[in-house]
Design a protein around this motif. Structure first.
Motif, PDB file in Angstrom:
ATOM      1  N   PRO A 107      -3.704   3.516   5.333  1.00  0.00           N
ATOM      2  CA  PRO A 107      -4.130   3.973   7.231  1.00  0.00           C
ATOM      3  C   PRO A 107      -2.432   4.314   7.499  1.00  0.00           C
ATOM      4  O   PRO A 107      -2.575   4.988   8.591  1.00  0.00           O
ATOM      5  CB  PRO A 107      -4.677   3.535   7.416  1.00  0.00           C
ATOM      6  CG  PRO A 107      -5.298   2.427   7.238  1.00  0.00           C
ATOM      7  CD  PRO A 107      -5.068   2.247   5.453  1.00  0.00           C
ATOM      8  N   THR A 108      -1.768   2.732   7.832  1.00  0.00           N
ATOM      9  CA  THR A 108      -1.196   3.279   8.836  1.00  0.00           C
ATOM     10  C   THR A 108       0.181   2.364   8.631  1.00  0.00           C
ATOM     11  O   THR A 108      -0.060   1.195   7.582  1.00  0.00           O
ATOM     12  CB  THR A 108      -1.333   2.294  10.406  1.00  0.00           C
ATOM     13  OG1 THR A 108      -1.595   0.907  10.045  1.00  0.00           O
ATOM     14  CG2 THR A 108      -2.647   2.764  11.136  1.00  0.00           C
ATOM     15  N   LEU A 110       2.004   0.037   9.975  1.00  0.00           N
ATOM     16  CA  LEU A 110       1.158  -1.546  10.318  1.00  0.00           C
ATOM     17  C   LEU A 110       1.052  -2.409   9.238  1.00  0.00           C
ATOM     18  O   LEU A 110       1.301  -3.785   8.527  1.00  0.00           O
ATOM     19  CB  LEU A 110       1.129  -1.769  11.471  1.00  0.00           C
ATOM     20  CG  LEU A 110       0.885  -3.469  11.870  1.00  0.00           C
ATOM     21  CD1 LEU A 110       1.888  -4.336  11.720  1.00  0.00           C
ATOM     22  CD2 LEU A 110       0.078  -4.088  13.491  1.00  0.00           C
ATOM     23  N   ASP A 111       0.300  -1.747   8.590  1.00  0.00           N
ATOM     24  CA  ASP A 111      -1.114  -2.264   7.888  1.00  0.00           C
ATOM     25  C   ASP A 111      -0.043  -2.223   6.352  1.00  0.00           C
ATOM     26  O   ASP A 111      -0.480  -3.385   5.808  1.00  0.00           O
ATOM     27  CB  ASP A 111      -2.404  -0.985   7.635  1.00  0.00           C
ATOM     28  CG  ASP A 111      -3.015  -1.271   8.402  1.00  0.00           C
ATOM     29  OD1 ASP A 111      -3.674  -1.929   8.956  1.00  0.00           O
ATOM     30  OD2 ASP A 111      -3.871   0.128   8.846  1.00  0.00           O
ATOM     31  N   ASP A 112       0.468  -1.388   6.125  1.00  0.00           N
ATOM     32  CA  ASP A 112       0.961  -1.443   4.540  1.00  0.00           C
ATOM     33  C   ASP A 112       2.449  -2.725   5.171  1.00  0.00           C
ATOM     34  O   ASP A 112       2.272  -2.972   3.828  1.00  0.00           O
ATOM     35  CB  ASP A 112       1.630   0.508   4.302  1.00  0.00           C
ATOM     36  CG  ASP A 112       1.767   1.258   3.810  1.00  0.00           C
ATOM     37  OD1 ASP A 112       1.282   0.613   2.314  1.00  0.00           O
ATOM     38  OD2 ASP A 112       1.143   2.178   3.856  1.00  0.00           O
ATOM     39  N   PHE A 115       0.175  -5.849   4.302  1.00  0.00           N
ATOM     40  CA  PHE A 115      -0.161  -6.102   3.134  1.00  0.00           C
ATOM     41  C   PHE A 115       0.276  -6.844   1.998  1.00  0.00           C
ATOM     42  O   PHE A 115      -0.809  -7.266   1.860  1.00  0.00           O
ATOM     43  CB  PHE A 115      -0.126  -4.618   1.799  1.00  0.00           C
ATOM     44  CG  PHE A 115      -0.964  -4.679   0.842  1.00  0.00           C
ATOM     45  CD1 PHE A 115      -2.091  -3.799   0.996  1.00  0.00           C
ATOM     46  CD2 PHE A 115      -0.487  -5.085  -0.363  1.00  0.00           C
ATOM     47  CE1 PHE A 115      -2.638  -4.569  -0.187  1.00  0.00           C
ATOM     48  CE2 PHE A 115      -1.534  -4.619  -1.711  1.00  0.00           C
ATOM     49  CZ  PHE A 115      -2.255  -5.138  -1.728  1.00  0.00           C
ATOM     50  N   LYS A 128       1.835 -11.537  11.812  1.00  0.00           N
ATOM     51  CA  LYS A 128       2.580 -10.965  12.684  1.00  0.00           C
ATOM     52  C   LYS A 128       4.007 -11.063  12.828  1.00  0.00           C
ATOM     53  O   LYS A 128       4.538 -10.003  12.693  1.00  0.00           O
ATOM     54  CB  LYS A 128       2.011 -10.952  14.270  1.00  0.00           C
ATOM     55  CG  LYS A 128       2.304 -10.223  14.688  1.00  0.00           C
ATOM     56  CD  LYS A 128       1.661 -10.188  15.941  1.00  0.00           C
ATOM     57  CE  LYS A 128       2.025 -10.224  17.936  1.00  0.00           C
ATOM     58  NZ  LYS A 128       3.372  -9.073  17.856  1.00  0.00           N
ATOM     59  N   ASP A 145       2.045   1.940  14.746  1.00  0.00           N
ATOM     60  CA  ASP A 145       0.357   2.751  14.509  1.00  0.00           C
ATOM     61  C   ASP A 145       0.577   4.052  13.637  1.00  0.00           C
ATOM     62  O   ASP A 145      -0.467   5.023  14.287  1.00  0.00           O
ATOM     63  CB  ASP A 145      -0.135   2.324  15.795  1.00  0.00           C
ATOM     64  CG  ASP A 145       0.788   3.239  17.096  1.00  0.00           C
ATOM     65  OD1 ASP A 145       1.770   4.185  16.186  1.00  0.00           O
ATOM     66  OD2 ASP A 145      -0.422   3.422  17.763  1.00  0.00           O
ATOM     67  N   ARG A 146       1.769   4.654  13.068  1.00  0.00           N
ATOM     68  CA  ARG A 146       1.717   5.865  13.079  1.00  0.00           C
ATOM     69  C   ARG A 146       0.876   6.225  11.459  1.00  0.00           C
ATOM     70  O   ARG A 146       1.308   4.995  10.824  1.00  0.00           O
ATOM     71  CB  ARG A 146       3.376   6.747  12.644  1.00  0.00           C
ATOM     72  CG  ARG A 146       4.443   6.797  13.956  1.00  0.00           C
ATOM     73  CD  ARG A 146       2.841   7.919  14.855  1.00  0.00           C
ATOM     74  NE  ARG A 146       4.368   8.940  15.688  1.00  0.00           N
ATOM     75  CZ  ARG A 146       5.360   9.094  15.386  1.00  0.00           C
ATOM     76  NH1 ARG A 146       5.827   9.478  14.269  1.00  0.00           N
ATOM     77  NH2 ARG A 146       6.173   9.540  16.187  1.00  0.00           N
ATOM     78  N   ALA A 147       0.210   6.708  11.556  1.00  0.00           N
ATOM     79  CA  ALA A 147      -0.360   7.573   9.896  1.00  0.00           C
ATOM     80  C   ALA A 147       1.141   8.139   8.798  1.00  0.00           C
ATOM     81  O   ALA A 147       2.037   8.323   9.435  1.00  0.00           O
ATOM     82  CB  ALA A 147      -1.426   8.580   9.598  1.00  0.00           C
ATOM     83  N   SER A 163       7.753  -2.686   4.172  1.00  0.00           N
ATOM     84  CA  SER A 163       6.827  -3.235   3.585  1.00  0.00           C
ATOM     85  C   SER A 163       6.571  -3.463   2.101  1.00  0.00           C
ATOM     86  O   SER A 163       6.261  -5.159   1.615  1.00  0.00           O
ATOM     87  CB  SER A 163       5.571  -2.346   2.552  1.00  0.00           C
ATOM     88  OG  SER A 163       6.256  -1.704   1.592  1.00  0.00           O
TER      89      SER A 163
END
Lengths: 292, 286
Positions: A107-108, A110-112, A115, A128, A145-147, A163
């Motif tokens: 979804p964001t 940072l999440d990617d 991963f 982090k 924090d962008r999608a 990523s």
């Protein structure tokens, strides 16, 4: 970037007679012999449909050869990509896919980027640190924090590279990293790839854009339309062989015009073509026009 | 030269225009919602996990309440929360009230006219007595108010929380990780396929030069659905390969940067107090 890595460097990938067939019918690679050593910056050149993406997926251990043998990181690829060994392998070898939408599935941003480190079971502090480093390296910390659907094409490519970088791989495989980018974004990305290479990593970039090759590679491997390696050498040597490039469908001839002078000669498919030839007066002039 | 087929085609492809507008509006709305969620308002600063618990508590209290006064009080509190969260008043109210008359209103309509006496007027329709029932009217008003409070709570939560945070905060309600992963990926790729669909519709629109006919339209839609399904199937394979390439082994792990602060606990305590207060007062005030 015409410097070759020291010959003593270990072989990261060793392919002998590798063949890959999709659905038992469509031949994507047909007898590839290739050795890539640690620290090399290799450009895989080839026209569309010559199997560059398939070869990169194979180097990343996502698919295995239908025939032939392949060694990765000093062992048979089937062993290093099986079970728990896959963790170690994917930490060492990262693939940036051609379509960033395939790679950015979270979804964001940072999440990617997080991963990969999360899959390695790192602590939240280490995750982090890995993410911060990768985002800073690609200059995209402000996008954390962008999608993905809010990003431009160039931003998506940078996030896709980050990523992979967050895993700290020694080998980075890039599939058409500059495809469909505007000139400014393209050259920003080229400089980032060059910077990654200068940090001692092994970089393998699949492309058919000849103008970026001397900047990002110290070795060029050309895959022909017969889906085999047809040339392997320094960028200056390979790019000077116009006959080879025409045969590999990387440049082509057609009629075009510079000012008042219409003429025919070979061209690259993309970007600016700069070349010198004699005008009717006998004067040699250099032209730098937008390509077709 | 004027061509009658152009106007005919325009008339026939009106559904195309509407579909395109619908797709564009869905994308715009999502981007717009994220903009509000990024503002520095009161609810935006609250930890999303706490926010989900806060809203769940108030929704339960509102659903259990039959007191118009309590529901009206809750609604006023929500308006104040929206104002403190820097949400445009008109947007918040419009989003809440646009659908309610159509859905909640239609549901309660029979109870108004077939409710118990006393009635403001009576009309005999054979064996049926029809009229404006006062208890029915009160019940309908309370019902509509309850729906309005619950919808307002949902709208307030969505407008002040980024979708990714909202999904992650479902963990606070013990939702399985794999369920959250599937939901988040669905949300991610819905936009990609919306863009793809938009491209397909636009490409079709740009080539419609004659009246295509209903049968041709249906065939085109069926083909497009097939093409999109094929594309999504191929993409799912590629996405899975990209996950494998980054070490995915089937175990879902998520990264959370949330840190609970005193303000979050205070907000939760406040919401619980409101919920308990509403439940208690509902017993005394109608």
């Amino acid at each position: 970037m015409d410097t070759v890595a020291p010959p003593a460097a270990e072989a990261v990938f060793k392919l002998a007679g590798v063949r890959y067939v999709y659905n038992g019918r469509q031949v994507a690679l047909d007898g590839i012999d290739l050795e890539i050593r640690a620290g090399e910056q290799v450009a895989l050149l080839g026209a569309n449909g010559t199997g560059k993406s398939t070869l990169l997926k194979m180097l990343d251990g996502i698919i295995g050869p239908s025939e032939g043998s392949m060694q990765a990181l000093g062992a048979d690829v089937r062993l290093v990509t099986a079970g728990d060994e896959a963790f170690r392998f994917h930490r060492e070898v990262g693939l940036v896919f051609q379509d960033p939408d395939v790679q950015l599935f979270s979804p964001t941003v940072l999440d990617d980027v997080a991963f990969g480190p999360l899959q390695l079971g790192l602590s939240p502090e280490e995750v982090k640190r890995c993410c911060d480093e990768a985002l800073d390296q690609m200059g995209i910390a402000h996008l954390a924090d962008r999608a993905p659907f809010e990003l431009s094409g160039g931003e998506k490519k940078r996030v896709a590279i980050a990523s992979v970088l967050s895993l700290g791989p020694r080998v980075i495989l890039l599939d058409e990293p500059t495809a469909s980018l505007d000139p400014r974004t393209k050259w920003v990305l080229v400089n980032l790839i060059r910077m990654l290479g200068q940090s001692g990593r092994t970089i393998v970039t699949a492309t058919h854009e000849l103008d970026i090759v001397p900047v990002i590679a110290d070795r060029v491997v050309v895959i022909g339309e017969n889906r085999r390696v047809v040339a392997d050498g320094r960028p200056s040597e390979v790019l000077a062989n116009r006959e080879l490039l025409i045969e590999a469908n990387l440049i082509h001839e057609h009629l075009h015009q510079h000012g008042g002078l219409a003429h025919t000669h070979e061209h690259e498919h993309d970007g600016t073509h700069a070349h010198a030839h004699a005008a009717a007066s006998g004067e040699v002039r250099t032209f730098r026009d937008p390509g077709p | 030269m004027s061509c009658s087929c152009h106007s005919a085609a325009r008339g026939r492809v009106g559904w195309l225009e509407r579909t395109l507008a619908g797709i564009a509006s869905s994308i715009e709305q999502a981007v717009f919602t994220e903009e509000h969620a990024r503002r520095r308002g009161w609810l935006q600063a609250v930890d999303p996990r706490i926010k989900v618990l806060m809203f769940a508590a108030v929704i339960i209290a509102a659903s259990a309440s039959s007191s118009f006064g309590v529901l009206a009080g809750l609604y006023l509190l929500l308006l104040a929360a929206a104002w403190k969260s820097q949400l445009p008043f008109e947007l918040f109210v419009r989003r809440t009230w646009v659908g309610i008359p159509f859905f909640a209103g239609i549901v309660v309509l029979p109870s108004i006219f077939f409710g118990l006496p006393p009635r403001l007027f009576d009309v005999s329709l054979g064996p049926l007595q029809l009229g404006l029932s006062l208890p029915g009217l009160y019940g309908a008003t309370v019902f509509v108010m309850r729906v309005a409070v619950c919808v307002s709570l949902a709208v307030l939560l969505v407008l002040t929380t980024r979708w990714s945070d909202l999904l992650k905060s479902l963990r606070a309600l013990r939702a399985p990780q794999v369920f959250i992963l599937i939901l988040s990926m669905t949300y991610r790729y819905v936009f990609l396929f919306l863009h793809t669909m938009n491209g397909m519709f636009e490409a079709r629109k740009s080539r419609v030069v004659a009246r295509p006919g209903g049968r041709e339209d249906r065939r085109w839609i069926a083909r497009s659905m097939g093409a999109l399904l094929n594309r999504s199937f191929k993409m799912s394979g590629d996405v899975y390969a990209a996950m494998l390439a980054r070490g995915f082994t089937g175990e879902v792990r998520t990264y959370s940067t949330y840190r609970l602060g005193m303000a979050d606990w205070l907000a939760l305590a406040g919401a619980f107090a409101v919920a308990v207060g509403a439940a208690l007062v509902s017993r005394w005030i109608r």
